[in-house]
Design a protein around this motif. Structure first.
Motif, PDB file in Angstrom:
ATOM      1  N   ASP A 195       0.883  -1.145  -0.047  1.00  0.00           N
ATOM      2  CA  ASP A 195      -0.113  -0.019  -0.155  1.00  0.00           C
ATOM      3  C   ASP A 195       0.964   1.370   0.053  1.00  0.00           C
ATOM      4  N   HIS A 196       2.009   1.247   0.682  1.00  0.00           N
ATOM      5  CA  HIS A 196       2.970   2.542   0.861  1.00  0.00           C
ATOM      6  C   HIS A 196       3.213   2.640  -0.765  1.00  0.00           C
ATOM      7  N   LYS A 199       0.532   3.948  -2.795  1.00  0.00           N
ATOM      8  CA  LYS A 199       0.312   5.489  -2.533  1.00  0.00           C
ATOM      9  C   LYS A 199       1.538   6.463  -2.884  1.00  0.00           C
ATOM     10  N   ARG A 200       2.769   5.952  -3.047  1.00  0.00           N
ATOM     11  CA  ARG A 200       3.826   6.776  -3.505  1.00  0.00           C
ATOM     12  C   ARG A 200       3.698   7.038  -4.994  1.00  0.00           C
ATOM     13  N   GLN A 203       0.887   9.481  -6.059  1.00  0.00           N
ATOM     14  CA  GLN A 203       1.347  10.876  -5.614  1.00  0.00           C
ATOM     15  C   GLN A 203       2.191  11.102  -6.597  1.00  0.00           C
ATOM     16  N   ILE A 221      -6.939   4.216  -0.308  1.00  0.00           N
ATOM     17  CA  ILE A 221      -5.470   4.536  -0.317  1.00  0.00           C
ATOM     18  C   ILE A 221      -5.660   5.932  -0.177  1.00  0.00           C
ATOM     19  N   ARG A 222      -6.214   6.646  -1.036  1.00  0.00           N
ATOM     20  CA  ARG A 222      -6.150   8.258  -1.040  1.00  0.00           C
ATOM     21  C   ARG A 222      -6.908   8.692   0.175  1.00  0.00           C
ATOM     22  N   ARG A 224      -7.007   7.212   3.054  1.00  0.00           N
ATOM     23  CA  ARG A 224      -5.949   6.840   4.051  1.00  0.00           C
ATOM     24  C   ARG A 224      -4.860   8.035   4.352  1.00  0.00           C
ATOM     25  N   ASP A 225      -4.470   8.310   3.034  1.00  0.00           N
ATOM     26  CA  ASP A 225      -3.379   9.322   2.826  1.00  0.00           C
ATOM     27  C   ASP A 225      -3.901  10.687   3.588  1.00  0.00           C
ATOM     28  N   LYS A 226      -5.004  10.871   2.959  1.00  0.00           N
ATOM     29  CA  LYS A 226      -5.570  12.263   3.644  1.00  0.00           C
ATOM     30  C   LYS A 226      -5.596  12.334   5.099  1.00  0.00           C
ATOM     31  N   ALA A 228      -3.974  10.470   7.092  1.00  0.00           N
ATOM     32  CA  ALA A 228      -2.487  10.588   7.792  1.00  0.00           C
ATOM     33  C   ALA A 228      -2.130  11.928   7.706  1.00  0.00           C
ATOM     34  N   ARG A 229      -2.189  12.547   6.635  1.00  0.00           N
ATOM     35  CA  ARG A 229      -1.834  13.842   6.558  1.00  0.00           C
ATOM     36  C   ARG A 229      -2.308  14.900   7.600  1.00  0.00           C
TER      37      ARG A 229
END
Length: 273
Positions: A195-196, A199-200, A203, A221-222, A224-226, A228-229
């Motif tokens: 998943d990392h 996501k990378r 981006q 994934i998007r 989760r990224d939001k 996390a940010r």
């Protein structure tokens, strides 16, 4: 690392040759180097160790060399430095055999060939090398020794160890694998942190079609990224707020001390006056 001895007699500039990628075995210069060895007779291990040779010692190291990494380079370095004055030939297996015997590769066949030509220890690259070795092949290529780790490798014909014939002939030198670094290890790291890396690459502009993932997977994934940010921003805000609170308290404490000192000084001065 100084240019190999065989380059010193070439008409072209030795250093310029050394800075070029290693030639393929079917190139003119590689053929000329083989042809220069008349009445080939393998150099014995005793002579190789003692340095009692009249020509470079030709060592052959084969492999898949997928996702070329430091473990590959270290194995080739061991082969190159096994004796003095070594000419190292790296054999790279073709997709047809690798895919049927070991599975799918990350790099294409041509990418794997090209990667090995840029390794500083390699003097020549044999494309589409044979999976199983014979003494006839070694003599045809004028190879003195084969370098590989000592772990037995099987073949599709049922052979227990494809290097057995070479070992029995006394033309095998063992290298040591670098622990913790292999193509399988690298793929394991990517799969473990799947998943990392998805996501990378999202981006960096890759689409879900490029990455072969579904619509829901991309959205999850998007999101989760939001989240996390947002958590990082919240933690930074709380940390900044705490730092400001501490700074205010320290300033207040400092000012309070100054006030008390000034008051006491004024008080005692008035008493004495």
């Amino acid at each position: 690392m100084s240019p190999p001895k065989f380059l010193k007699g070439d008409k072209t500039n030795a250093v310029a040759n050394f800075l070029q990628p290693a030639p393929f075995s079917d190139s003119r210069i590689a053929q000329q180097r083989r042809d220069a060895i008349v009445n080939f007779k393998p150099i014995s291990l005793e002579d190789a160790l003692s340095g009692n040779t009249s020509r470079p010692i030709r060592i052959y190291a084969d492999g898949v060399f997928d996702v070329f990494h430091s473990g590959h380079a270290r194995a080739l370095m061991q082969a190159k430095t096994r004796f003095n004055n070594v000419y190292l030939i790296a054999g790279v297996s073709p997709d047809s055999e690798v895919h049927s015997l070991k599975g799918q590769t990350v790099n294409s066949e041509s990418e794997r060939y090209d990667a090995v030509t840029h390794c500083r220890y390699v003097d020549e690259v044999l494309r589409s090398c044979p999976w199983s070795l014979t003494l006839e092949f070694l003599d045809e290529m004028k190879i003195d020794f084969v370098a590989h780790d000592d772990i037995p490798y099987g073949s599709k014909s049922g052979a227990q160890d494809i290097y057995a014939t070479v070992k029995n002939a006394g033309r095998f030198v063992a290298t040591t694998r670098t622990e913790g670094i292999s193509t399988s290890d690298l793929i394991h790291r990517i799969v473990r942190d799947y998943d990392h890396y998805i996501k990378r690459n999202l981006q960096r502009g890759y689409t879900r079609k490029d990455l072969n993932i579904g619509y829901l997977k991309e959205k999850r994934i998007r999101i989760r990224d939001k989240i996390a940010r947002a958590n990082i921003r919240r933690k930074n805000f709380v940390s900044d707020l705490e730092n400001k609170r501490v700074a205010v308290l320290q300033k207040w404490e400092h000012n309070t001390k100054d006030f008390v000192v000034n008051f006491l000084e004024s008080y005692f001065i008035s008493l004495n006056g």
